[in-house]
Design a protein around this motif. Structure first.
Motif, PDB file in Angstrom:
ATOM      1  N   PRO A  99       0.823  -1.216   0.000  1.00  0.00           N
ATOM      2  CA  PRO A  99       0.000   0.000   0.000  1.00  0.00           C
ATOM      3  C   PRO A  99       0.856   1.265   0.000  1.00  0.00           C
ATOM      4  N   VAL A 100       0.400   2.245  -0.737  1.00  0.00           N
ATOM      5  CA  VAL A 100       1.080   3.537  -0.814  1.00  0.00           C
ATOM      6  C   VAL A 100       0.195   4.575  -0.138  1.00  0.00           C
ATOM      7  N   LEU A 101       0.718   5.196   0.902  1.00  0.00           N
ATOM      8  CA  LEU A 101      -0.035   6.221   1.628  1.00  0.00           C
ATOM      9  C   LEU A 101       0.104   7.543   0.893  1.00  0.00           C
ATOM     10  N   LEU A 102      -0.985   8.010   0.331  1.00  0.00           N
ATOM     11  CA  LEU A 102      -0.946   9.245  -0.440  1.00  0.00           C
ATOM     12  C   LEU A 102      -0.829  10.469   0.467  1.00  0.00           C
ATOM     13  N   THR A 103      -0.100  11.472  -0.001  1.00  0.00           N
ATOM     14  CA  THR A 103      -0.039  12.744   0.717  1.00  0.00           C
ATOM     15  C   THR A 103      -1.382  13.459   0.537  1.00  0.00           C
ATOM     16  N   PRO A 104      -1.663  14.465   1.365  1.00  0.00           N
ATOM     17  CA  PRO A 104      -2.929  15.195   1.183  1.00  0.00           C
ATOM     18  C   PRO A 104      -3.112  15.722  -0.235  1.00  0.00           C
ATOM     19  N   GLU A 137      -8.861  11.785  -5.613  1.00  0.00           N
ATOM     20  CA  GLU A 137     -10.302  11.939  -5.455  1.00  0.00           C
ATOM     21  C   GLU A 137     -10.905  12.723  -6.615  1.00  0.00           C
ATOM     22  N   ALA A 138     -10.162  13.715  -7.104  1.00  0.00           N
ATOM     23  CA  ALA A 138     -10.668  14.478  -8.255  1.00  0.00           C
ATOM     24  C   ALA A 138     -10.765  13.580  -9.485  1.00  0.00           C
ATOM     25  N   GLY A 139      -9.757  12.748  -9.691  1.00  0.00           N
ATOM     26  CA  GLY A 139      -9.788  11.811 -10.808  1.00  0.00           C
ATOM     27  C   GLY A 139     -10.900  10.789 -10.672  1.00  0.00           C
ATOM     28  N   TRP A 140     -11.122  10.327  -9.439  1.00  0.00           N
ATOM     29  CA  TRP A 140     -12.179   9.349  -9.188  1.00  0.00           C
ATOM     30  C   TRP A 140     -13.553   9.967  -9.442  1.00  0.00           C
ATOM     31  N   SER A 141     -13.757  11.204  -8.993  1.00  0.00           N
ATOM     32  CA  SER A 141     -15.039  11.878  -9.221  1.00  0.00           C
ATOM     33  C   SER A 141     -15.284  12.097 -10.709  1.00  0.00           C
ATOM     34  N   GLU A 142     -14.242  12.501 -11.413  1.00  0.00           N
ATOM     35  CA  GLU A 142     -14.372  12.698 -12.862  1.00  0.00           C
ATOM     36  C   GLU A 142     -14.721  11.381 -13.552  1.00  0.00           C
ATOM     37  N   PHE A 143     -14.081  10.307 -13.111  1.00  0.00           N
ATOM     38  CA  PHE A 143     -14.358   8.997 -13.694  1.00  0.00           C
ATOM     39  C   PHE A 143     -15.809   8.589 -13.455  1.00  0.00           C
ATOM     40  N   ARG A 144     -16.291   8.752 -12.217  1.00  0.00           N
ATOM     41  CA  ARG A 144     -17.664   8.359 -11.898  1.00  0.00           C
ATOM     42  C   ARG A 144     -18.662   9.169 -12.721  1.00  0.00           C
ATOM     43  N   ALA A 145     -18.413  10.456 -12.862  1.00  0.00           N
ATOM     44  CA  ALA A 145     -19.328  11.294 -13.640  1.00  0.00           C
ATOM     45  C   ALA A 145     -19.335  10.870 -15.106  1.00  0.00           C
ATOM     46  N   GLU A 146     -18.149  10.591 -15.635  1.00  0.00           N
ATOM     47  CA  GLU A 146     -18.058  10.175 -17.038  1.00  0.00           C
ATOM     48  C   GLU A 146     -18.742   8.831 -17.245  1.00  0.00           C
ATOM     49  N   MET A 147     -18.608   7.945 -16.286  1.00  0.00           N
ATOM     50  CA  MET A 147     -19.230   6.632 -16.400  1.00  0.00           C
ATOM     51  C   MET A 147     -20.753   6.733 -16.353  1.00  0.00           C
ATOM     52  N   ARG A 207      -7.186   5.091 -14.799  1.00  0.00           N
ATOM     53  CA  ARG A 207      -6.071   4.228 -14.418  1.00  0.00           C
ATOM     54  C   ARG A 207      -4.732   4.905 -14.689  1.00  0.00           C
ATOM     55  N   GLN A 208      -4.655   5.654 -15.783  1.00  0.00           N
ATOM     56  CA  GLN A 208      -3.415   6.372 -16.076  1.00  0.00           C
ATOM     57  C   GLN A 208      -3.132   7.435 -15.021  1.00  0.00           C
ATOM     58  N   LYS A 209      -4.153   8.187 -14.655  1.00  0.00           N
ATOM     59  CA  LYS A 209      -3.967   9.236 -13.650  1.00  0.00           C
ATOM     60  C   LYS A 209      -3.605   8.637 -12.296  1.00  0.00           C
ATOM     61  N   ALA A 210      -4.279   7.552 -11.920  1.00  0.00           N
ATOM     62  CA  ALA A 210      -3.998   6.917 -10.626  1.00  0.00           C
ATOM     63  C   ALA A 210      -2.569   6.406 -10.571  1.00  0.00           C
ATOM     64  N   GLY A 211      -2.085   5.834 -11.674  1.00  0.00           N
ATOM     65  CA  GLY A 211      -0.711   5.343 -11.695  1.00  0.00           C
ATOM     66  C   GLY A 211       0.300   6.463 -11.670  1.00  0.00           C
ATOM     67  N   LEU A 212      -0.004   7.555 -12.362  1.00  0.00           N
ATOM     68  CA  LEU A 212       0.918   8.690 -12.400  1.00  0.00           C
ATOM     69  C   LEU A 212       1.103   9.302 -11.016  1.00  0.00           C
ATOM     70  N   ILE A 213       0.041   9.337 -10.237  1.00  0.00           N
ATOM     71  CA  ILE A 213       0.125   9.916  -8.891  1.00  0.00           C
ATOM     72  C   ILE A 213       1.116   9.148  -8.028  1.00  0.00           C
ATOM     73  N   ARG A 214       1.248   7.830  -8.271  1.00  0.00           N
ATOM     74  CA  ARG A 214       2.104   7.000  -7.414  1.00  0.00           C
ATOM     75  C   ARG A 214       3.519   6.786  -7.957  1.00  0.00           C
ATOM     76  N   VAL A 215       3.876   7.482  -9.021  1.00  0.00           N
ATOM     77  CA  VAL A 215       5.193   7.277  -9.636  1.00  0.00           C
ATOM     78  C   VAL A 215       6.321   7.512  -8.640  1.00  0.00           C
ATOM     79  N   ALA A 267      -2.711   2.501  -4.198  1.00  0.00           N
ATOM     80  CA  ALA A 267      -3.003   3.599  -3.289  1.00  0.00           C
ATOM     81  C   ALA A 267      -3.882   3.087  -2.147  1.00  0.00           C
ATOM     82  N   ALA A 268      -3.420   3.246  -0.924  1.00  0.00           N
ATOM     83  CA  ALA A 268      -4.143   2.742   0.242  1.00  0.00           C
ATOM     84  C   ALA A 268      -5.512   3.407   0.366  1.00  0.00           C
ATOM     85  N   ASP A 269      -6.480   2.610   0.805  1.00  0.00           N
ATOM     86  CA  ASP A 269      -7.845   3.095   1.067  1.00  0.00           C
ATOM     87  C   ASP A 269      -8.494   3.669  -0.198  1.00  0.00           C
TER      88      ASP A 269
END
Length: 582
Positions: free
Chosen positions: A352-357, A364-374, A394-402, A532-534
């Motif tokens: 697990p990777v603990l994301l910074t604030p 969360e912004a990427g997740w919200s955009e994804f849900r709206a688009e879906m 998936r691309q955005k989520a992976g980029l955040i954890r680089v 990404a944790a949680d």
């Protein structure tokens, strides 16, 4: 004015006559049978004169080849002469390649082969070859060699071909390997030369080039990574049917299907249909439609929302798998062989990777955009839009954890380990990871991006220890393990290997194939899955690890992971093809 009226009347009369003639002509066109266009005669095959030879060249797309002529029948460039000119020498094909196979067929004598260090078969490979040969001697059609990655399927297959050739007339052998061709074809060529070609004519190609050999006939076909033809709606399946004789009764080659991950479900085993038909004394035609054949034999499959589906009931699945395995393994002689890695199963754990604030806010912004688009895609039944939204997320989520991945790799390198990093995307994963490591002074081997790198040269840099890290996108058919015997007789570095999935894989088959790049040939190599944790990534990683453990079953018990992941992503209406490339 009267003249105008006469002109107008004449015009109406003329228009009516014209419409009548058009209608009559249209009727004539409909009733007159169209003559079939004459077939173009196949171009004559090139022939060599006295003291000459036909050279079939491996010319890359749009590369200059002065003096060579494109032959549409061979789908290759050809040059006829006593010796190959220096300007064409770079296109001289290697031994056992498709071009070399075609060339030797056009000439009276084949060219001599380069000297290759001999390979000594392991007892396990000799035992496996004997099992395959017994099946062939009994009149079998298709054998499933399902040994774990790294056990030695390549050597087993080559030795089996030797034994089959001692039983029946065998002159030509086709080997179909996975991508990338720059690695897999030389690997098979070295192995064939090392174990001995037995005086047979070998042709090694890849699944991507299967159409180029579809019109040729072979006595034995070795299908490496046979799960590549588990879908019957592809052009690849059409070529496979022609090459393997899946729809023929006579003039069929013996097929050795080699894969550690045969399928996700029994519905993805059409390449075994000829053998299953023979086992039940039924015709090939009765097994041409695999789902209906399974229904006829009371398997728990049924038509679902997106085509045929396998039951989700665990007990029914186990019963189906037991029957399918018994059809193949309990036959006399058996039609399948599976041997687990003697050095133990691969260890795959979550990281697990603990994301910074700030990173959490981006996620969360990427997740919200994804849900709206879906939601928009679902309302419009736009699967393409849904697939695009999933890909972007998936691309955005992976980029955040680089950065977290880079930091973990640095720690492993400092601990004197070599790191294999599996990624799915180039611009949002492979490139930023590679660039960050290079900036930190860590040499990186890169096996990704079409034509960007010399993949075999990059692989050897990692294997020799010149690069501490290898970032790759391929899932199969490359070796990254310690101690590997390299071209020229040297061995790979003995530095322990560790692996990391930068992103959880949706497919258990792909995940199991990836871990087999370093955990093979007697060498243990642990793998980790970053997420990404949680977040939903954590749930996807859990599903992947759970399904990974059972993806090597003869029928592939990794059946519900795609649907589970789709539900986790709130995208259950997407077809499975939207979630995996395999």
């Amino acid at each position: 004015m009267p003249g105008r009226r006469r002109s107008a009347g004449s015009g109406r009369s003329t228009g009516s006559s014209t419409r009548t003639r058009r209608t009559t002509a249209a009727t004539t066109r409909k009733t007159t049978p169209r003559k079939a266009a004459p077939r173009k005669a196949a171009p004559d095959l090139p022939a060599a004169g006295p003291g000459e030879r036909v050279w079939v060249l491996a010319v890359p797309f749009r590369a200059p080849a002065p003096g060579a002529v494109w032959h549409p029948g061979l789908q290759a460039h050809v040059w006829v002469g006593a010796a190959l000119p220096p300007e064409l020498a770079p296109y001289d094909p290697p031994a056992y390649s498709l071009e070399r196979f075609l060339e030797d067929e056009l000439n009276e004598t084949p060219r001599p082969l380069p000297v290759t260090p001999a390979l000594v078969p392991r007892p396990q490979q000799e035992e496996g070859a004997a099992v395959v040969a017994a099946h062939a001697a009994a009149g079998g059609r298709v054998f499933l060699l399902g040994d774990d990655p790294g056990v030695g399927k390549t050597g087993t297959a080559i030795l089996a071909v030797h034994e089959i050739a001692a039983q029946r007339p065998v002159r030509t052998v086709l080997v179909i390997a996975d991508r990338p061709a720059a690695i897999t074809i030389p690997h098979w060529a070295r192995s064939i030369a090392g174990f001995g070609d037995g005086g047979l004519r070998w042709c090694v190609t890849t699944w991507d080039r299967l159409g180029k050999v579809a019109k040729l006939r072979f006595d034995v076909v070795v299908a490496d990574e046979a799960h590549m033809v588990r879908h019957t709606t592809t052009q690849r399946w059409k070529h496979w049917k022609a090459v393997s004789g899946a729809a023929r009764v006579k003039d069929t080659p013996y097929v050795l299907a080699a894969t550690a991950t045969p399928a996700h479900t029994p519905l993805e085993l059409p390449y075994l249909a000829p053998e299953l038909a023979a086992r039940h004394g039924e015709s090939i035609k009765e097994w041409a439609d695999l789902p209906k054949a399974l229904v006829r034999h009371t398997f728990h499959v049924e038509r679902g929302r997106y085509g045929w589906q396998w039951t989700e009931d665990a007990d029914e699945r186990r019963a189906d798998l037991a029957r399918l395995q018994s059809w193949l393994a309990d036959a006399d002689p058996p039609a399948t062989l599976h041997r687990p890695a003697p050095w133990g199963p691969v260890s795959v754990t979550g990281t697990p990777v603990l994301l910074t604030p700030a990173e959490r806010a981006q996620y969360e912004a990427g997740w919200s955009e994804f849900r709206a688009e879906m939601q928009l895609a679902r309302r419009g039944r736009q699967t393409a839009r849904g697939r695009a939204a999933l890909l972007r997320f998936r691309q955005k989520a992976g980029l955040i954890r680089v950065q977290a991945t880079v930091d973990w790799i640095k720690a492993q390198v400092e601990a004197e380990r070599q790191v294999a990093v599996s990624v799915e995307f180039v611009e949002t994963a492979a490139d930023p990871i590679r660039e960050a490591l290079l900036d930190a002074g860590i040499p990186v081997a890169s096996i990704y991006g079409r034509d960007r790198f010399d993949v075999e040269a990059e692989r050897l840099r990692f294997q020799r220890g010149d690069a501490a890290v290898c970032v790759f996108t391929v899932t199969a058919s490359i070796s990254l393990h310690a101690g590997e015997l390299l071209p020229g007789g040297s061995t790979a570095s003995e530095i322990p290997r560790v692996g990391l999935f930068h992103q959880p894989r949706f497919s258990g088959i792909q995940a199991r194939q990836v871990t087999g790049r370093t955990h093979r040939d007697g060498r243990s190599s642990p793998w980790r899955v970053a997420f990404a944790a949680d977040t939903v990534e954590e749930q996807v990683a859990r599903v992947m690890v759970e399904r990974l453990a059972v993806s090597g079953s003869t029928a592939g018990a990794d059946t519900s992971s795609l649907q589970e992941i789709a539900e986790l992503l709130d995208a259950d209406w997407l077809p499975a093809a939207a979630l995996t490339e395999g």
